[in-house]
Scaffold this motif. Structure first.
Motif, PDB file in Angstrom:
ATOM      1  N   GLY A   1      11.623 -14.510   4.434  1.00 55.65           N
ATOM      2  CA  GLY A   1      11.682 -13.432   5.412  1.00 55.65           C
ATOM      3  C   GLY A   1      10.997 -13.879   6.685  1.00 55.65           C
ATOM      4  N   SER A   2      11.450 -13.429   7.795  1.00 54.10           N
ATOM      5  CA  SER A   2      10.770 -13.784   9.041  1.00 54.10           C
ATOM      6  C   SER A   2       9.774 -12.681   9.373  1.00 54.10           C
ATOM      7  CB  SER A   2      11.783 -13.956  10.158  1.00 54.10           C
ATOM      8  OG  SER A   2      12.485 -12.759  10.353  1.00 54.10           O
TER       9      SER A   2
ATOM     10  N   LEU B   1       4.037 -16.768  -0.602  1.00 52.16           N
ATOM     11  CA  LEU B   1       4.806 -16.367  -1.774  1.00 52.16           C
ATOM     12  C   LEU B   1       3.916 -15.426  -2.569  1.00 52.16           C
ATOM     13  CD1 LEU B   1       7.202 -16.485  -3.660  1.00 52.16           C
ATOM     14  CD2 LEU B   1       6.301 -18.632  -4.571  1.00 52.16           C
ATOM     15  N   SER B   2       4.293 -14.165  -2.621  1.00 54.16           N
ATOM     16  CA  SER B   2       3.416 -13.133  -3.170  1.00 54.16           C
ATOM     17  C   SER B   2       4.024 -12.434  -4.376  1.00 54.16           C
ATOM     18  CB  SER B   2       3.136 -12.091  -2.083  1.00 54.16           C
ATOM     19  OG  SER B   2       2.408 -11.013  -2.613  1.00 54.16           O
ATOM     20  N   ASN B   3       3.164 -12.082  -5.315  1.00 53.28           N
ATOM     21  CA  ASN B   3       3.554 -11.287  -6.478  1.00 53.28           C
ATOM     22  C   ASN B   3       3.299  -9.800  -6.254  1.00 53.28           C
ATOM     23  OD1 ASN B   3       4.363 -13.448  -8.040  1.00 53.28           O
ATOM     24  ND2 ASN B   3       2.339 -13.771  -8.867  1.00 53.28           N
ATOM     25  N   TYR B   4       3.113  -9.402  -5.011  1.00 53.48           N
ATOM     26  CA  TYR B   4       2.815  -8.002  -4.709  1.00 53.48           C
ATOM     27  C   TYR B   4       3.896  -7.077  -5.246  1.00 53.48           C
ATOM     28  CZ  TYR B   4      -1.011  -6.551  -1.663  1.00 53.48           C
ATOM     29  OH  TYR B   4      -2.211  -6.149  -1.177  1.00 53.48           O
ATOM     30  N   PRO B   5       3.495  -5.952  -5.835  1.00 55.87           N
ATOM     31  CA  PRO B   5       4.489  -4.942  -6.227  1.00 55.87           C
ATOM     32  C   PRO B   5       5.136  -4.347  -4.973  1.00 55.87           C
ATOM     33  CG  PRO B   5       2.375  -4.528  -7.284  1.00 55.87           C
ATOM     34  CD  PRO B   5       2.146  -5.598  -6.270  1.00 55.87           C
ATOM     35  N   LYS B   6       6.385  -3.946  -5.084  1.00 54.32           N
ATOM     36  CA  LYS B   6       7.146  -3.422  -3.945  1.00 54.32           C
ATOM     37  C   LYS B   6       6.419  -2.287  -3.232  1.00 54.32           C
ATOM     38  CE  LYS B   6      11.602  -1.297  -2.832  1.00 54.32           C
ATOM     39  NZ  LYS B   6      11.138  -0.149  -2.119  1.00 54.32           N
ATOM     40  N   GLU B   7       5.982  -1.290  -3.984  1.00 56.77           N
ATOM     41  CA  GLU B   7       5.349  -0.117  -3.374  1.00 56.77           C
ATOM     42  C   GLU B   7       4.074  -0.493  -2.622  1.00 56.77           C
ATOM     43  OE1 GLU B   7       5.953  -0.311  -6.767  1.00 56.77           O
ATOM     44  OE2 GLU B   7       7.924   0.625  -6.611  1.00 56.77           O
TER      45      GLU B   7
ATOM     46  N   ARG C   1      -3.311  -8.480   9.246  1.00 52.31           N
ATOM     47  CA  ARG C   1      -3.249  -9.117  10.563  1.00 52.31           C
ATOM     48  C   ARG C   1      -2.863 -10.588  10.494  1.00 52.31           C
ATOM     49  NH1 ARG C   1      -9.125  -7.775  11.907  1.00 52.31           N
ATOM     50  NH2 ARG C   1      -9.091  -8.290   9.719  1.00 52.31           N
ATOM     51  N   PHE C   2      -3.034 -11.240   9.353  1.00 54.00           N
ATOM     52  CA  PHE C   2      -2.738 -12.665   9.243  1.00 54.00           C
ATOM     53  C   PHE C   2      -1.241 -12.953   9.098  1.00 54.00           C
ATOM     54  CE2 PHE C   2      -3.301 -11.269   4.876  1.00 54.00           C
ATOM     55  CZ  PHE C   2      -2.230 -11.866   4.219  1.00 54.00           C
ATOM     56  N   LEU C   3      -0.434 -11.984   8.738  1.00 57.15           N
ATOM     57  CA  LEU C   3       0.980 -12.232   8.460  1.00 57.15           C
ATOM     58  C   LEU C   3       1.745 -12.854   9.631  1.00 57.15           C
ATOM     59  CD1 LEU C   3       1.921  -9.187   6.246  1.00 57.15           C
ATOM     60  CD2 LEU C   3       1.675 -11.570   5.565  1.00 57.15           C
ATOM     61  N   PRO C   4       1.531 -12.412  10.866  1.00 57.34           N
ATOM     62  CA  PRO C   4       2.268 -13.039  11.970  1.00 57.34           C
ATOM     63  C   PRO C   4       1.940 -14.523  12.155  1.00 57.34           C
ATOM     64  CG  PRO C   4       1.439 -10.907  12.643  1.00 57.34           C
ATOM     65  CD  PRO C   4       0.806 -11.220  11.311  1.00 57.34           C
ATOM     66  N   GLU C   5       0.845 -14.991  11.595  1.00 55.38           N
ATOM     67  CA  GLU C   5       0.472 -16.411  11.690  1.00 55.38           C
ATOM     68  C   GLU C   5       1.351 -17.277  10.791  1.00 55.38           C
ATOM     69  OE1 GLU C   5      -1.754 -17.556  13.818  1.00 55.38           O
ATOM     70  OE2 GLU C   5      -2.586 -15.640  14.443  1.00 55.38           O
ATOM     71  N   ALA C   6       1.909 -16.702   9.729  1.00 55.40           N
ATOM     72  CA  ALA C   6       2.718 -17.458   8.772  1.00 55.40           C
ATOM     73  C   ALA C   6       4.116 -17.707   9.318  1.00 55.40           C
ATOM     74  CB  ALA C   6       2.792 -16.700   7.450  1.00 55.40           C
ATOM     75  N   ASP C   7       4.756 -18.741   8.782  1.00 61.54           N
ATOM     76  CA  ASP C   7       6.116 -19.076   9.189  1.00 61.54           C
ATOM     77  C   ASP C   7       7.163 -18.259   8.445  1.00 61.54           C
ATOM     78  OD1 ASP C   7       5.509 -21.173  11.075  1.00 61.54           O
ATOM     79  OD2 ASP C   7       4.851 -22.344   9.351  1.00 61.54           O
ATOM     80  N   GLY C   8       6.774 -17.648   7.348  1.00 63.01           N
ATOM     81  CA  GLY C   8       7.696 -16.827   6.573  1.00 63.01           C
ATOM     82  C   GLY C   8       7.024 -16.358   5.301  1.00 63.01           C
TER      83      GLY C   8
END
Length: 89
Positions: free
Chosen positions: A87-88, A42-48, A58-65
């Protein structure tokens, strides 16, 4: 925040160099999952910036969503963000 306009401009011009993936991220997610838990981001990242940085993490594919609050137009601690579909990856 006009008092930080100089700092904001430095950040905007150098986002590629200022944000780095932590080496332990994938290992931590795998450890959480191997302990029997789901691993969601769950991220507070700005859209851009999410469009710039997230494809490189590289770690994102390790997460379930994941949820990027700016894309959902919700922010923590709004309870709706925790009920939103992940999101998947």
């Amino acid at each position: 925040m006009p008092q930080y306009s100089k700092e904001v401009e430095i950040f905007r011009k150098n986002t590629e160099d200022l944000v780095r993936e932590q080496e332990y991220s994938a290992t931590l997610i795998r450890a959480v999952k191997s302990a029997g838990y789901g691993a969601y981001i769950l991220s507070n990242y700005p859209k851009e910036l999410s469009e710039t940085h997230w494809p490189k993490f590289r770690f994102l594919p390790e997460a379930d969503g994941y949820i990027i609050s700016a894309l959902e137009k919700l922010a923590k601690p709004d309870p709706a963000i925790f009920r939103n579909n992940m999101g998947s990856l």
